[in-house]
Design a protein around this motif. Structure first.
Motif: not given
Length: 107
Positions: A64-85
Motif C-alpha cells: 500500500g501507500a505507506s508500505h507498513g511504515l506506521p506499524e514498523i515504526i510503532a513496533g520499534l518504538v514499543t520495543a525500544g521503550l520496553h528495552l529502555w524502561r
C-alpha cells in the motif's frame, strides 16, 4: 428458563470457575520443583510474544501507500521503550500512542 434452572446454571458455572482456578494450587502444592512447569515458564513468554507480534502485523498492506511504515515504526518504538524502561504499561501506551499519531497525522 425458570428461576430454578437459572440458579442451577449459575451454581454450575461458579463451581466450574472456582474449580479451574483452584486446580493448579491443589495439584502443585508444596515446594516441589516440577520440571515440566519450569520448562513451560521458560518457553511460553517468548512464544506468546512472538505470536502477538505476528498477530499485530498480519493485516499490514506492505504494497500500500505507506508500505507498513506506521506499524514498523510503532513496533520499534514499543520495543525500544520496553528495552529502555522495562515497563510493560509504558511500552504498550507509548507504542499505541505512536501508532495512532502516525496514522492520523503523518500517513
Amino acid at each position: 428458563m425458570n428461576l430454578w434452572q437459572k440458579l442451577v446454571t449459575i451454581a454450575i458455572a461458579a463451581a466450574t470457575n472456582f474449580g479451574l482456578r483452584y486446580l493448579p494450587f491443589g495439584f502443585f502444592k508444596g515446594n516441589r520443583v516440577t520440571p515440566f512447569i519450569k520448562g513451560l515458564g521458560n518457553f511460553l513468554p517468548p512464544a506468546i510474544m512472538s505470536m502477538l507480534v505476528v498477530y499485530c502485523f498480519r493485516n499490514v498492506n506492505w504494497l500500500g501507500a505507506s508500505h507498513g511504515l506506521p506499524e514498523i515504526i510503532a513496533g520499534l518504538v514499543t520495543a525500544g521503550l520496553h528495552l529502555w524502561r522495562g515497563q510493560i504499561f509504558l511500552s504498550l501506551l507509548g507504542g499505541t500512542a505512536c501508532y495512532i499519531l502516525l496514522i492520523n497525522f503523518i500517513f
